[in-house]
Design a protein around this motif. Structure first.
Motif, PDB file in Angstrom:
ATOM      1  N   LEU A  94      62.175  -1.973  56.198  1.00 16.38           N
ATOM      2  CA  LEU A  94      60.864  -1.694  56.799  1.00 16.38           C
ATOM      3  C   LEU A  94      61.025  -0.554  57.804  1.00 16.38           C
ATOM      4  O   LEU A  94      61.420  -0.753  58.947  1.00 16.38           O
ATOM      5  CB  LEU A  94      60.303  -2.946  57.464  1.00 16.38           C
ATOM      6  CG  LEU A  94      60.253  -4.215  56.588  1.00 16.38           C
ATOM      7  CD1 LEU A  94      59.465  -5.320  57.287  1.00 16.38           C
ATOM      8  CD2 LEU A  94      59.665  -3.949  55.217  1.00 16.38           C
ATOM      9  N   VAL A  95      60.757   0.635  57.301  1.00 18.49           N
ATOM     10  CA  VAL A  95      61.003   1.857  58.087  1.00 18.49           C
ATOM     11  C   VAL A  95      59.706   2.392  58.691  1.00 18.49           C
ATOM     12  O   VAL A  95      59.676   2.834  59.832  1.00 18.49           O
ATOM     13  CB  VAL A  95      61.670   2.939  57.188  1.00 18.49           C
ATOM     14  CG1 VAL A  95      61.912   4.213  57.985  1.00 18.49           C
ATOM     15  CG2 VAL A  95      62.984   2.420  56.597  1.00 18.49           C
ATOM     16  N   GLY A  96      58.626   2.349  57.936  1.00 21.07           N
ATOM     17  CA  GLY A  96      57.340   2.895  58.407  1.00 21.07           C
ATOM     18  C   GLY A  96      56.799   2.074  59.565  1.00 21.07           C
ATOM     19  O   GLY A  96      56.771   0.850  59.504  1.00 21.07           O
ATOM     20  N   ALA A  97      56.408   2.744  60.622  1.00 19.87           N
ATOM     21  CA  ALA A  97      55.874   2.051  61.805  1.00 19.87           C
ATOM     22  C   ALA A  97      54.900   2.987  62.500  1.00 19.87           C
ATOM     23  O   ALA A  97      54.808   4.165  62.156  1.00 19.87           O
ATOM     24  CB  ALA A  97      57.003   1.651  62.749  1.00 19.87           C
ATOM     25  N   MET A  98      54.182   2.439  63.477  1.00 23.03           N
ATOM     26  CA  MET A  98      53.245   3.250  64.250  1.00 23.03           C
ATOM     27  C   MET A  98      53.983   3.835  65.451  1.00 23.03           C
ATOM     28  O   MET A  98      54.463   3.095  66.297  1.00 23.03           O
ATOM     29  CB  MET A  98      52.099   2.353  64.722  1.00 23.03           C
ATOM     30  CG  MET A  98      51.084   3.039  65.593  1.00 23.03           C
ATOM     31  SD  MET A  98      50.148   4.290  64.715  1.00 23.03           S
ATOM     32  CE  MET A  98      49.094   3.267  63.701  1.00 23.03           C
ATOM     33  N   PRO A  99      54.117   5.157  65.523  1.00 24.81           N
ATOM     34  CA  PRO A  99      54.828   5.723  66.671  1.00 24.81           C
ATOM     35  C   PRO A  99      53.987   5.642  67.945  1.00 24.81           C
ATOM     36  O   PRO A  99      52.757   5.567  67.875  1.00 24.81           O
ATOM     37  CB  PRO A  99      55.050   7.181  66.263  1.00 24.81           C
ATOM     38  CG  PRO A  99      54.021   7.476  65.225  1.00 24.81           C
ATOM     39  CD  PRO A  99      53.615   6.175  64.598  1.00 24.81           C
ATOM     40  N   ARG A 100      54.674   5.653  69.088  1.00 25.82           N
ATOM     41  CA  ARG A 100      53.947   5.670  70.365  1.00 25.82           C
ATOM     42  C   ARG A 100      53.289   7.031  70.540  1.00 25.82           C
ATOM     43  O   ARG A 100      53.939   8.062  70.400  1.00 25.82           O
ATOM     44  CB  ARG A 100      54.917   5.413  71.520  1.00 25.82           C
ATOM     45  CG  ARG A 100      54.203   5.209  72.848  1.00 25.82           C
ATOM     46  CD  ARG A 100      55.206   5.141  73.981  1.00 25.82           C
ATOM     47  NE  ARG A 100      55.883   3.864  74.046  1.00 25.82           N
ATOM     48  CZ  ARG A 100      55.468   2.822  74.781  1.00 25.82           C
ATOM     49  NH1 ARG A 100      54.369   2.916  75.494  1.00 25.82           N
ATOM     50  NH2 ARG A 100      56.166   1.697  74.793  1.00 25.82           N
ATOM     51  N   LYS A 101      51.990   7.035  70.803  1.00 23.23           N
ATOM     52  CA  LYS A 101      51.289   8.304  71.029  1.00 23.23           C
ATOM     53  C   LYS A 101      51.041   8.465  72.517  1.00 23.23           C
ATOM     54  O   LYS A 101      51.058   7.481  73.259  1.00 23.23           O
ATOM     55  CB  LYS A 101      49.969   8.301  70.262  1.00 23.23           C
ATOM     56  CG  LYS A 101      50.193   8.203  68.759  1.00 23.23           C
ATOM     57  CD  LYS A 101      48.917   8.444  67.962  1.00 23.23           C
ATOM     58  CE  LYS A 101      49.170   8.258  66.477  1.00 23.23           C
ATOM     59  NZ  LYS A 101      48.315   7.277  65.835  1.00 23.23           N
ATOM     60  N   ALA A 102      50.802   9.705  72.927  1.00 25.08           N
ATOM     61  CA  ALA A 102      50.594   9.982  74.350  1.00 25.08           C
ATOM     62  C   ALA A 102      49.504   9.055  74.896  1.00 25.08           C
ATOM     63  O   ALA A 102      48.457   8.877  74.266  1.00 25.08           O
ATOM     64  CB  ALA A 102      50.192  11.445  74.522  1.00 25.08           C
ATOM     65  N   VAL A 135      65.659  -8.740  54.826  1.00 25.86           N
ATOM     66  CA  VAL A 135      64.790  -7.741  55.440  1.00 25.86           C
ATOM     67  C   VAL A 135      65.510  -7.071  56.613  1.00 25.86           C
ATOM     68  O   VAL A 135      66.051  -7.753  57.490  1.00 25.86           O
ATOM     69  CB  VAL A 135      63.494  -8.403  55.975  1.00 25.86           C
ATOM     70  CG1 VAL A 135      62.569  -7.356  56.587  1.00 25.86           C
ATOM     71  CG2 VAL A 135      62.788  -9.187  54.875  1.00 25.86           C
ATOM     72  N   LEU A 136      65.501  -5.753  56.600  1.00 23.92           N
ATOM     73  CA  LEU A 136      65.987  -4.993  57.755  1.00 23.92           C
ATOM     74  C   LEU A 136      64.815  -4.174  58.296  1.00 23.92           C
ATOM     75  O   LEU A 136      64.229  -3.361  57.573  1.00 23.92           O
ATOM     76  CB  LEU A 136      67.116  -4.029  57.357  1.00 23.92           C
ATOM     77  CG  LEU A 136      67.499  -3.020  58.461  1.00 23.92           C
ATOM     78  CD1 LEU A 136      68.034  -3.728  59.703  1.00 23.92           C
ATOM     79  CD2 LEU A 136      68.521  -2.006  57.944  1.00 23.92           C
ATOM     80  N   VAL A 137      64.491  -4.377  59.574  1.00 22.12           N
ATOM     81  CA  VAL A 137      63.435  -3.588  60.208  1.00 22.12           C
ATOM     82  C   VAL A 137      64.076  -2.437  60.979  1.00 22.12           C
ATOM     83  O   VAL A 137      64.947  -2.649  61.831  1.00 22.12           O
ATOM     84  CB  VAL A 137      62.570  -4.451  61.146  1.00 22.12           C
ATOM     85  CG1 VAL A 137      61.553  -3.580  61.873  1.00 22.12           C
ATOM     86  CG2 VAL A 137      61.864  -5.545  60.347  1.00 22.12           C
ATOM     87  N   VAL A 138      63.639  -1.234  60.634  1.00 17.65           N
ATOM     88  CA  VAL A 138      64.110  -0.009  61.294  1.00 17.65           C
ATOM     89  C   VAL A 138      63.017   0.537  62.215  1.00 17.65           C
ATOM     90  O   VAL A 138      63.279   1.042  63.299  1.00 17.65           O
ATOM     91  CB  VAL A 138      64.499   1.047  60.233  1.00 17.65           C
ATOM     92  CG1 VAL A 138      64.884   2.374  60.879  1.00 17.65           C
ATOM     93  CG2 VAL A 138      65.646   0.533  59.361  1.00 17.65           C
ATOM     94  N   GLY A 139      61.768   0.423  61.773  1.00 15.73           N
ATOM     95  CA  GLY A 139      60.635   0.995  62.514  1.00 15.73           C
ATOM     96  C   GLY A 139      60.493   0.362  63.890  1.00 15.73           C
ATOM     97  O   GLY A 139      60.548  -0.856  64.033  1.00 15.73           O
ATOM     98  N   ASN A 140      60.294   1.182  64.884  1.00 17.31           N
ATOM     99  CA  ASN A 140      60.251   0.708  66.275  1.00 17.31           C
ATOM    100  C   ASN A 140      58.877   0.210  66.712  1.00 17.31           C
ATOM    101  O   ASN A 140      57.871   0.693  66.205  1.00 17.31           O
ATOM    102  CB  ASN A 140      60.693   1.848  67.195  1.00 17.31           C
ATOM    103  CG  ASN A 140      62.194   1.993  67.171  1.00 17.31           C
ATOM    104  OD1 ASN A 140      62.917   1.007  67.182  1.00 17.31           O
ATOM    105  ND2 ASN A 140      62.660   3.229  67.119  1.00 17.31           N
ATOM    106  N   PRO A 141      58.830  -0.688  67.686  1.00 18.17           N
ATOM    107  CA  PRO A 141      59.957  -1.396  68.325  1.00 18.17           C
ATOM    108  C   PRO A 141      60.575  -2.415  67.360  1.00 18.17           C
ATOM    109  O   PRO A 141      59.964  -3.443  67.075  1.00 18.17           O
ATOM    110  CB  PRO A 141      59.304  -2.077  69.539  1.00 18.17           C
ATOM    111  CG  PRO A 141      57.845  -2.194  69.189  1.00 18.17           C
ATOM    112  CD  PRO A 141      57.524  -1.088  68.236  1.00 18.17           C
TER     113      PRO A 141
END
Ligand code: NAI
Length: 324
Positions: A86-94, A126-132
Motif C-alpha cells: 500500500l504505497v499510494g497515500a494522501m500527502p500533507r499539503k501546505a 500487507v506492507l504499508v509504505v504510504g505515510n503516515p
C-alpha cells in the motif's frame, strides 16, 4: 511452474511504484522461481499513467511476470491478492493539520482494508509504505477484522537501511559487518535508531562511536534523512523506498534473523498492545516475531517512549475521527 502469486501495488503510477514494479516483476520480491501477477491500483486520473508503466513492464519480457491488471477499484485490485503493497497515500499539503491528514488517509486506508478483508487470499500479507505509514496500517488493519492482525505491517526498513549505511560509513566497515540494527517506534522524525544492540565485529556499536556523534549526528541524520533527500533531489526518496519494500516482504516470506519492521505490538518492551510500532524482529516460517529479552537502558527508554507516545496520539486521533 507454480501458480503465480498475486501482488497488488497501490499508487502504482507514482514514483515509488515506478521503482518497485520492475523489481517485483524480475523476481526480487519473492524469489527467482516464483511467478507473479501484478495488480496496479490507482485513482482514476492516474490509471492512464499506470497503463504506460504496464506497457514498459510488458516490454521487459520478464519471464516470471504472468499478467498485469490495472484498476481504480480496490475490490478488484485486492481480489485474491497474496501480497499487498500500500504505497499510494494522501500527502500533507501546505496548511494541513495532522487531523486533516489522518482523516484524508483514513478515506483511503479504511476502504482498502475493507476490500482486503472481503476479497484477498487467506495468506494475504500487507506492507504499508504510504505515510503516515504506521497509523495507515492500523486503519487498514482495523477495517479488516477477518484477517489476522499480524498480517498488517508498516515500513521502517528504509530507516533501518539508512542506519546501517550511516554507521558503516562512520566506522569504515562494509554494511555486512553490522549485525542487529534496530529502529524503534514510528516511521517519523521521532523514530529511534538503536546502536546499543547493534554489533560491529562482534562488539556493541554504541561503544565504538563517540556518544556525542551517536546523539547529535547519527540519530538525527537517520531520522531526518527523508527531508535531506527532498532537499537534494527535489523529490522524495523513491528507489531507496522501493528497495526497502522489497527487503521487507522478501525477508517476511523467506525468513531473516534480525531486522526492523513495524508490526502490531503484543505489549513487548512497554509498547501498548495493538500499536503498530517498529521493533527488532526476526521472521520464521513466514511470521514476524519480536526479538525478546533486550535490556533497554534509560537513554533508549526515553527515546522509544517518545516515539511510541506519538503513535498513541495518532491512534487516539484516528479513533476520535471514527476511522478505527
Ligand atoms: P507519488 O505522489 O509519486 O505517488 C503516489 C501515487 O499514489 C500517485 O500516483 C497517486 O495517484 C496514488 N494514489 C493516491 N491515492 C490513491 C488511492 N486511494 N488508491 C491508489 N492510488 C492512490 O508518491 P511516492 O513518492 O510514490 O510516495 C508514496 C508514499 O510513500 C507517500 O505517502 C510517501 O510519503 C511514502 N513514503 C514512505 C516511506 C517509508 O519509509 N515508509 C519512504 C518514502 C516515501
Amino acid at each position: 511452474m507454480a501458480a503465480p502469486v498475486k501482488v497488488t501495488v497501490t499508487g502504482a503510477a507514482g514514483q515509488i511504484g515506478y521503482a518497485l514494479l520492475f523489481r517485483i516483476a524480475s523476481g526480487q520480491l519473492l524469489g527467482a522461481d516464483v511467478p507473479v501477477k501484478l495488480s496496479l491500483l490507482e485513482i482514476p486520473q492516474a490509471v492512464k499513467a499506470a497503463e504506460g508503466t504496464a506497457m514498459e513492464l510488458d516490454d521487459c519480457a520478464f519471464p516470471l511476470l504472468s499478467g498485469i491488471e490495472i484498476t481504480d477499484d480496490p475490490n478488484v485490485a485486492f481480489a485474491g491478492a497474496n501480497v499487498a503493497l500500500l504505497v499510494g497515500a494522501m500527502p500533507r499539503k501546505a496548511g494541513m493539520e495532522r487531523g486533516d491528514l489522518l482523516g484524508a488517509n483514513g478515506g483511503i486506508f479504511g476502504p482498502q482494508g475493507k476490500a482486503i478483508n472481503d476479497h484477498a487470499a487467506d495468506d494475504i500479507r500487507v506492507l504499508v509504505v504510504g505515510n503516515p505509514a504506521n497509523t495507515n496500517a492500523l486503519i487498514a488493519q482495523q477495517n479488516a477484522p477477518d484477517v489476522p492482525a499480524e498480517r498488517f505491517t508498516a515500513m521502517t526498513r528504509l530507516d533501518h537501511n539508512r542506519a546501517l549505511s550511516q554507521l558503516a560509513a562512520k566506522l569504515q566497515v562494509p554494511v555486512t559487518e553490522i549485525k542487529n540494527m534496530t529502529i524503534w517506534g514510528n516511521h517519523s522524525a521521532t523514530q529511534y535508531p538503536d546502536l546499543f544492540h547493534a554489533e560491529v565485529g562482534g562488539k556493541v556499536a554504541a561503544e565504538q562511536v563517540d556518544p556525542e556523534w551517536l546523539r547529535e549526528t547519527f540519530i538525527p541524520t537517520v531520522a531526518k534523512r527523508g527531508a535531506a533527500i527532498i532537499e537534494a533531489r527535489g523529490a522524495s526518496s523513491a528507489a531507496s523506498a522501493a528497495n526497502a519494500a522489497i527487503d521487507h516482504v522478501h525477508d517476511w516470506v523467506n525468513g531473516t534473523d534480525w531486522t526492523s519492521a513495524a508490526i502490531p505490538s503484543d505489549g513487548s518492551y512497554g509498547v501498548p498492545e495493538g500499536i503498530i510500532s517498529s521493533f527488532p524482529v526476526r521472521s520464521v516460517g513466514g511470521r514476524w516475531e519480536i526479538i525478546q529479552g533486550l535490556e533497554i537502558d534509560a537513554f533508549s527508554r526515553e527515546r522509544i517512549d517518545a516515539s511510541v507516545a506519538e503513535l498513541i496520539e495518532e491512534r487516539d486521533a484516528v479513533r476520535e475521527l471514527g476511522l478505527i
